[in-house]
Scaffold this active site. Structure first.
Site, PDB file in Angstrom:
ATOM      1  N   LYS A  57      -5.739 -31.884 -39.585  1.00  0.00           N
ATOM      2  CA  LYS A  57      -6.180 -33.118 -40.241  1.00  0.00           C
ATOM      3  C   LYS A  57      -7.701 -33.175 -40.331  1.00  0.00           C
ATOM      4  CE  LYS A  57      -2.311 -34.866 -41.488  1.00  0.00           C
ATOM      5  NZ  LYS A  57      -2.008 -35.131 -42.902  1.00  0.00           N
ATOM      6  N   TYR A  88      -2.515 -30.321 -34.724  1.00  0.00           N
ATOM      7  CA  TYR A  88      -2.519 -31.456 -35.639  1.00  0.00           C
ATOM      8  C   TYR A  88      -3.953 -31.931 -35.902  1.00  0.00           C
ATOM      9  CZ  TYR A  88      -1.062 -35.777 -37.916  1.00  0.00           C
ATOM     10  OH  TYR A  88      -0.874 -36.777 -38.836  1.00  0.00           O
TER      11      TYR A  88
END
Length: 190
Positions: free
Chosen positions: A176, A172
């Site tokens: 991002k 993640y």
């Protein structure tokens, strides 16, 4: 009368925004529920014509029906931002329904906290990089001619995970972080 707490489903009745985005055509990915749904509702309430996109066809249909029942000018297009073909399929549908897209909200994303020892660790990281990172690239590329024609805007939904490490958050955070860097590179020219 303004309510102190407006439920997500009631944003269409909130006063004061009705013409702010009149004439705009917005695409919101991951729009069937959660933040994407709230963004789509806000855009519709503000007068934009909105193309909602999500891979969850059932939830997408329910959100589109709810918005239409409130008078919103919206369509739903089922698709997965991880698939460039799905993004390419959305572009002409948006144009046919409302004209060229002027706002793209890259909201679709997934978060999987999988320990490195897990058998699915690599698959989890790859999935997050594909959806969260490449998904934004796919949508921009698929809509690029329309966004250029309208001098449009792109909003990529990021995360604090771009800056702060979290336990089990390798995929993640990487994905991002890629979105954050994509924004920085786009500002100086691809």
């Amino acid at each position: 009368m303004v309510q102190e707490k407006t439920a997500m489903g009631d944003v269409m009745e909130a006063p004061g925004l009705s013409d702010l985005l009149k004439g705009e055509v917005a695409v919101v990915t991951g729009a069937a529920m959660g933040n994407g749904e709230a963004i789509a509702r806000g855009f519709a309430r503000s007068g934009a014509r909105v193309v909602l996109s999500d891979m969850n066809a059932e939830a997408l249909a329910a959100t589109v029906a709810s918005l239409r029942s409130k008078g919103a000018d919206v369509i739903g297009v089922t698709g997965n931002v991880a698939s460039y073909a799905d993004c390419e399929r959305l572009a002409p549908k948006a144009r046919a329904a409302f004209g060229d897209v002027s706002i793209l909200i890259n909201n679709a994303g997934i978060c999987r906290r999988v320990p490195a020892e897990d058998d699915d660790f690599i698959g989890s990281v790859e999935a997050q990089l594909t959806v969260n990172g490449l998904g934004s690239v796919h949508m921009v590329k698929a809509l690029l001619d329309q966004l250029k024609a309208t001098r449009g805007r792109v909003v990529n939904i990021g995360s604090i995970a771009s800056f702060v490490a979290t336990t089990g958050g390798i995929g993640y955070g990487m994905s991002k972080g890629a979105v954050l860097l994509m924004d920085s590179v786009a500002q100086i020219g691809c």
